[in-house]
Write a protein that holds these residues in place. Structure first.
Motif, PDB file in Angstrom:
ATOM      1  N   VAL A 171       0.862  -1.190   0.000  1.00 31.33           N
ATOM      2  CA  VAL A 171       0.000   0.000   0.000  1.00 31.33           C
ATOM      3  C   VAL A 171       0.894   1.234   0.000  1.00 31.33           C
ATOM      4  O   VAL A 171       1.729   1.404   0.890  1.00 31.33           O
ATOM      5  CB  VAL A 171      -0.931  -0.001   1.231  1.00 31.33           C
ATOM      6  CG1 VAL A 171      -1.865   1.203   1.188  1.00 31.33           C
ATOM      7  CG2 VAL A 171      -1.728  -1.304   1.297  1.00 31.33           C
ATOM      8  N   LYS A 172       0.722   2.100  -0.986  1.00 23.92           N
ATOM      9  CA  LYS A 172       1.639   3.227  -1.142  1.00 23.92           C
ATOM     10  C   LYS A 172       1.256   4.449  -0.315  1.00 23.92           C
ATOM     11  O   LYS A 172       2.026   5.399  -0.228  1.00 23.92           O
ATOM     12  CB  LYS A 172       1.760   3.618  -2.613  1.00 23.92           C
ATOM     13  CG  LYS A 172       0.464   4.130  -3.236  1.00 23.92           C
ATOM     14  CD  LYS A 172       0.694   4.491  -4.705  1.00 23.92           C
ATOM     15  CE  LYS A 172      -0.582   5.002  -5.364  1.00 23.92           C
ATOM     16  NZ  LYS A 172      -0.357   5.368  -6.789  1.00 23.92           N
ATOM     17  N   GLU A 173       0.054   4.442   0.260  1.00 22.79           N
ATOM     18  CA  GLU A 173      -0.372   5.548   1.104  1.00 22.79           C
ATOM     19  C   GLU A 173      -0.902   5.008   2.429  1.00 22.79           C
ATOM     20  O   GLU A 173      -0.832   3.805   2.679  1.00 22.79           O
ATOM     21  CB  GLU A 173      -1.454   6.370   0.390  1.00 22.79           C
ATOM     22  CG  GLU A 173      -0.958   7.039  -0.891  1.00 22.79           C
ATOM     23  CD  GLU A 173      -2.051   7.833  -1.584  1.00 22.79           C
ATOM     24  OE1 GLU A 173      -3.225   7.673  -1.178  1.00 22.79           O
ATOM     25  OE2 GLU A 173      -1.740   8.593  -2.508  1.00 22.79           O
ATOM     26  N   LYS A 174      -1.396   5.884   3.276  1.00 23.64           N
ATOM     27  CA  LYS A 174      -1.905   5.448   4.570  1.00 23.64           C
ATOM     28  C   LYS A 174      -3.096   4.515   4.396  1.00 23.64           C
ATOM     29  O   LYS A 174      -3.812   4.563   3.393  1.00 23.64           O
ATOM     30  CB  LYS A 174      -2.297   6.652   5.422  1.00 23.64           C
ATOM     31  CG  LYS A 174      -3.361   7.552   4.804  1.00 23.64           C
ATOM     32  CD  LYS A 174      -3.548   8.786   5.655  1.00 23.64           C
ATOM     33  CE  LYS A 174      -4.558   9.749   5.028  1.00 23.64           C
ATOM     34  NZ  LYS A 174      -4.715  10.968   5.834  1.00 23.64           N
ATOM     35  N   GLY A 175      -3.310   3.673   5.397  1.00 26.34           N
ATOM     36  CA  GLY A 175      -4.409   2.721   5.320  1.00 26.34           C
ATOM     37  C   GLY A 175      -4.625   2.024   6.656  1.00 26.34           C
ATOM     38  O   GLY A 175      -3.924   2.283   7.642  1.00 26.34           O
ATOM     39  N   LEU A 176      -5.595   1.135   6.694  1.00 27.34           N
ATOM     40  CA  LEU A 176      -5.924   0.375   7.892  1.00 27.34           C
ATOM     41  C   LEU A 176      -5.586  -1.096   7.697  1.00 27.34           C
ATOM     42  O   LEU A 176      -5.650  -1.620   6.580  1.00 27.34           O
ATOM     43  CB  LEU A 176      -7.409   0.517   8.230  1.00 27.34           C
ATOM     44  CG  LEU A 176      -7.921   1.923   8.522  1.00 27.34           C
ATOM     45  CD1 LEU A 176      -9.404   1.880   8.853  1.00 27.34           C
ATOM     46  CD2 LEU A 176      -7.137   2.564   9.660  1.00 27.34           C
ATOM     47  N   ILE A 177      -5.244  -1.735   8.794  1.00 28.79           N
ATOM     48  CA  ILE A 177      -4.924  -3.152   8.797  1.00 28.79           C
ATOM     49  C   ILE A 177      -5.838  -3.830   9.800  1.00 28.79           C
ATOM     50  O   ILE A 177      -5.963  -3.382  10.943  1.00 28.79           O
ATOM     51  CB  ILE A 177      -3.448  -3.395   9.198  1.00 28.79           C
ATOM     52  CG1 ILE A 177      -2.506  -2.600   8.287  1.00 28.79           C
ATOM     53  CG2 ILE A 177      -3.115  -4.875   9.130  1.00 28.79           C
ATOM     54  CD1 ILE A 177      -2.102  -1.243   8.828  1.00 28.79           C
ATOM     55  N   VAL A 178      -6.479  -4.919   9.384  1.00 29.30           N
ATOM     56  CA  VAL A 178      -7.399  -5.662  10.250  1.00 29.30           C
ATOM     57  C   VAL A 178      -6.903  -7.100  10.363  1.00 29.30           C
ATOM     58  O   VAL A 178      -6.657  -7.762   9.347  1.00 29.30           O
ATOM     59  CB  VAL A 178      -8.838  -5.640   9.684  1.00 29.30           C
ATOM     60  CG1 VAL A 178      -9.778  -6.427  10.605  1.00 29.30           C
ATOM     61  CG2 VAL A 178      -9.329  -4.213   9.510  1.00 29.30           C
ATOM     62  N   GLY A 179      -6.749  -7.576  11.591  1.00 25.03           N
ATOM     63  CA  GLY A 179      -6.288  -8.940  11.799  1.00 25.03           C
ATOM     64  C   GLY A 179      -7.233  -9.952  11.175  1.00 25.03           C
ATOM     65  O   GLY A 179      -8.442  -9.899  11.383  1.00 25.03           O
ATOM     66  N   VAL A 191      -8.401  -7.247  15.220  1.00 21.73           N
ATOM     67  CA  VAL A 191      -7.652  -6.127  15.782  1.00 21.73           C
ATOM     68  C   VAL A 191      -7.352  -5.129  14.658  1.00 21.73           C
ATOM     69  O   VAL A 191      -6.904  -5.514  13.573  1.00 21.73           O
ATOM     70  CB  VAL A 191      -6.341  -6.611  16.435  1.00 21.73           C
ATOM     71  CG1 VAL A 191      -5.493  -5.424  16.890  1.00 21.73           C
ATOM     72  CG2 VAL A 191      -6.657  -7.527  17.611  1.00 21.73           C
ATOM     73  N   VAL A 192      -7.585  -3.852  14.927  1.00 20.75           N
ATOM     74  CA  VAL A 192      -7.439  -2.820  13.898  1.00 20.75           C
ATOM     75  C   VAL A 192      -6.211  -1.962  14.186  1.00 20.75           C
ATOM     76  O   VAL A 192      -6.015  -1.494  15.311  1.00 20.75           O
ATOM     77  CB  VAL A 192      -8.693  -1.927  13.835  1.00 20.75           C
ATOM     78  CG1 VAL A 192      -8.559  -0.886  12.719  1.00 20.75           C
ATOM     79  CG2 VAL A 192      -9.943  -2.773  13.631  1.00 20.75           C
ATOM     80  N   ASN A 193      -5.370  -1.772  13.180  1.00 25.22           N
ATOM     81  CA  ASN A 193      -4.209  -0.884  13.274  1.00 25.22           C
ATOM     82  C   ASN A 193      -4.240   0.107  12.119  1.00 25.22           C
ATOM     83  O   ASN A 193      -4.873  -0.142  11.082  1.00 25.22           O
ATOM     84  CB  ASN A 193      -2.907  -1.683  13.236  1.00 25.22           C
ATOM     85  CG  ASN A 193      -2.635  -2.396  14.543  1.00 25.22           C
ATOM     86  OD1 ASN A 193      -2.159  -1.806  15.496  1.00 25.22           O
ATOM     87  ND2 ASN A 193      -2.943  -3.697  14.590  1.00 25.22           N
ATOM     88  N   LYS A 194      -3.539   1.210  12.297  1.00 21.46           N
ATOM     89  CA  LYS A 194      -3.507   2.260  11.274  1.00 21.46           C
ATOM     90  C   LYS A 194      -2.065   2.580  10.914  1.00 21.46           C
ATOM     91  O   LYS A 194      -1.207   2.684  11.783  1.00 21.46           O
ATOM     92  CB  LYS A 194      -4.210   3.523  11.779  1.00 21.46           C
ATOM     93  CG  LYS A 194      -4.252   4.652  10.753  1.00 21.46           C
ATOM     94  CD  LYS A 194      -4.960   5.879  11.305  1.00 21.46           C
ATOM     95  CE  LYS A 194      -4.145   6.542  12.392  1.00 21.46           C
ATOM     96  NZ  LYS A 194      -4.682   7.872  12.784  1.00 21.46           N
ATOM     97  N   SER A 195      -1.806   2.727   9.625  1.00 21.11           N
ATOM     98  CA  SER A 195      -0.497   3.181   9.158  1.00 21.11           C
ATOM     99  C   SER A 195      -0.674   4.542   8.499  1.00 21.11           C
ATOM    100  O   SER A 195      -1.555   4.724   7.657  1.00 21.11           O
ATOM    101  CB  SER A 195       0.107   2.187   8.154  1.00 21.11           C
ATOM    102  OG  SER A 195       1.353   2.667   7.671  1.00 21.11           O
TER     103      SER A 195
END
Length: 284
Positions: free
Chosen positions: A52-60, A67-71
């Protein structure tokens, strides 16, 4: 269900976002520098490439599913995750908070490795406000949760601050500083410094004896555990029953007036002394 505010809509989650599959990137292949690599439980390393070249969310997806994380920048989500990289011009923070609120961590139906099925997630009903309200909600949550995090940091520091205060008070008390003015007013003699060995009859270590897990009954013989001296007061209920009375060592019997000191515990509680004010059991 209460009526939604004007302009809000309700629909299933799959109408608004797409959960895309991450890709395999074994730990031994990660370069250790570059872009963050996310697994189902959060940041797991760095790599010179990204998906992913821009910000986004990651979900386990597997393991720590839901579990939700943000980059905030480019990243590499591995194959135990889903990721979201298209928010259709909606604020990413709003979706981060919304997904964190949804019961994604309760939606496992796998029989082997716990996991989140994205079709189950897509079927969840969600309330979505207009764009300008999404922005206001996200900004307000940013502000409120920042205060919560600050408060939590202060709370985490309290045990250390209390320990320092306790130690400073004890230092003042055992050096005479705490009662210095009172002693002068009452014309008392100055303190004399002595070594512990000059005033303590003996210091002995506890003995390692095998015993069972039953709480001791009245009249039985037992041995105290570290937890009996952990919190600054002597708790004789924290003990184990000896298999045999013959294991009891009379010269190790706990008596009123004895000092007990933890010599193997967490660093914060190591060496904490307590005095035995009363005892009703035959413990050592």
């Amino acid at each position: 269900m209460s009526e939604l505010p004007q302009g809000w809509i309700i629909s299933n989650l799959g109408s608004f976002i797409e959960l895309k599959y991450g890709k395999s990137l074994p730990a031994k292949k990660r370069t250790g520098e570059g872009f963050p690599v996310y697994g189902s439980n959060g940041l797991v390393g760095y790599h010179t490439d990204f998906i992913v070249k821009e910000k986004g969310l990651i979900v386990g997806r597997k393991g720590s599913y839901g579990v939700v994380n943000k980059s905030d920048g480019a990243f590499f989500p591995i194959d135990t995750t889903y990721y979201i990289d298209d928010f259709h011009n909606q604020p990413i923070n709003f979706w981060y908070y919304l997904l964190s609120y949804l019961p994604l961590t309760e939606m496992n139906r796998a029989t082997a490795i716990p996991g989140l099925n994205r079709e189950d997630a897509y079927a969840l009903d969600v309330n979505i406000p207009p764009l300008n309200e999404q922005i206001r909600i996200a900004d307000k949550l940013d502000s409120l949760l920042a205060k919560v995090n600050t408060a939590q940091k202060h709370l985490d520091n309290i045990p250390t601050l209390l320990k320092r205060f306790r130690q400073s008070v004890l230092a003042a008390a055992t050096s005479g500083e705490l009662t210095k003015e009172w002693a002068k007013e009452n014309d008392l003699p100055e303190w004399n410094a002595k070594k512990i060995g000059e005033v303590v009859e003996r210091i002995e270590a506890g003995k390692n004896i095998k015993c069972d897990e039953r709480p001791p009954q009245a009249g039985e013989f037992g041995i105290i555990k570290i937890s009996a001296v952990t919190w600054g007061t002597y708790n004789e209920q924290e003990s184990k029953t000896l298999f045999s009375k013959e294991l009891f060592l009379e010269n190790r019997r706990i008596q009123v007036g004895d000092f007990l000191i933890s010599r193997a515990n967490t660093l914060e509680l190591l060496g904490t002394p307590v005095i035995v004010h009363a005892t009703s059991k035959n413990l050592m």
